[in-house]
Design an enzyme around this catalytic site. Sequence first.
Site, mmCIF file in Angstrom:
data_model
loop_
_atom_site.group_PDB
_atom_site.id
_atom_site.type_symbol
_atom_site.label_atom_id
_atom_site.label_comp_id
_atom_site.label_asym_id
_atom_site.label_seq_id
_atom_site.Cartn_x
_atom_site.Cartn_y
_atom_site.Cartn_z
ATOM 1 N N LEU A 196 -7.074 1.043 0.082
ATOM 2 C CA LEU A 196 -7.985 1.070 -1.061
ATOM 3 C C LEU A 196 -7.773 -0.084 -2.044
ATOM 4 C CD1 LEU A 196 -8.070 4.920 -1.643
ATOM 5 C CD2 LEU A 196 -9.634 3.486 -0.315
ATOM 6 N N CYS A 197 -7.001 -1.079 -1.637
ATOM 7 C CA CYS A 197 -6.823 -2.266 -2.477
ATOM 8 C C CYS A 197 -7.991 -3.218 -2.290
ATOM 9 C CB CYS A 197 -5.526 -2.991 -2.109
ATOM 10 S SG CYS A 197 -4.050 -2.188 -2.721
ATOM 11 N N HIS A 198 -8.443 -3.776 -3.394
ATOM 12 C CA HIS A 198 -9.512 -4.780 -3.343
ATOM 13 C C HIS A 198 -8.919 -6.124 -2.914
ATOM 14 C CE1 HIS A 198 -11.257 -1.775 -6.044
ATOM 15 N NE2 HIS A 198 -12.435 -2.279 -5.721
ATOM 16 N N MET A 240 0.013 -4.252 -6.696
ATOM 17 C CA MET A 240 0.256 -3.965 -5.277
ATOM 18 C C MET A 240 0.585 -5.235 -4.498
ATOM 19 S SD MET A 240 0.294 -0.786 -5.293
ATOM 20 C CE MET A 240 0.740 -0.709 -3.582
ATOM 21 N N GLU A 241 -0.014 -6.346 -4.886
ATOM 22 C CA GLU A 241 0.284 -7.610 -4.226
ATOM 23 C C GLU A 241 1.734 -8.026 -4.477
ATOM 24 O OE1 GLU A 241 -3.982 -7.105 -4.147
ATOM 25 O OE2 GLU A 241 -2.506 -6.785 -5.725
ATOM 26 N N ASP A 283 14.998 -8.333 9.192
ATOM 27 C CA ASP A 283 14.723 -8.816 10.543
ATOM 28 C C ASP A 283 15.567 -10.047 10.883
ATOM 29 O OD1 ASP A 283 13.215 -8.930 13.076
ATOM 30 O OD2 ASP A 283 12.379 -10.771 12.212
#
Length: 163
Positions: free
Chosen positions: A76-78, A114-115, A129
């Site tokens: 739901l992130c733009h 969120m980014e 990793d």
Amino acid sequence: MSDPLTHQDSEGRVRMVNVGDKAVTGRRAVAGAHIAMTLSAFTAIRDGQGPKGNALHTAELAGILAAKKTSDLIPLCHPLPLTAVKLSIEPDADSRGFDIRAEVSCDGRTGVEMEALTAASIAALTLYDMAKALDKTMTISAVQLLEKSGGRSGDYTRATPGS
């Protein structure tokens, strides 16, 4: 009065919030993460001697790329026109780990929290990793929003790291 659940309609269906009526403003967010590891793994990664090459540079690049792909990862992130993404990874000898800081900015209608969080998380996962051949016991922690500015909810600064 608006719906109390912004990402659900009145029938409970998931929706992307319409931000079309919001003003375009400068938005900025800073997020952090931490990864701890054994002393031997920490020393190798800090000194650029990991088994897969320079893990710190690779993790910084991975974080930048992740910020640009956030809307592909979180439903739901733009998608946002990012103007800058900066990643820094600093050694923390006391914890035998690394502190990750991701700073993201844009001129847009919705925030970039969120980014920034995605960038910090993916940088930490990339370090895992890159060092897993040296240490499978690594711990990723403290993924958190540190600062944000812009937007309707105003500015925010975390009082103390980890709080």
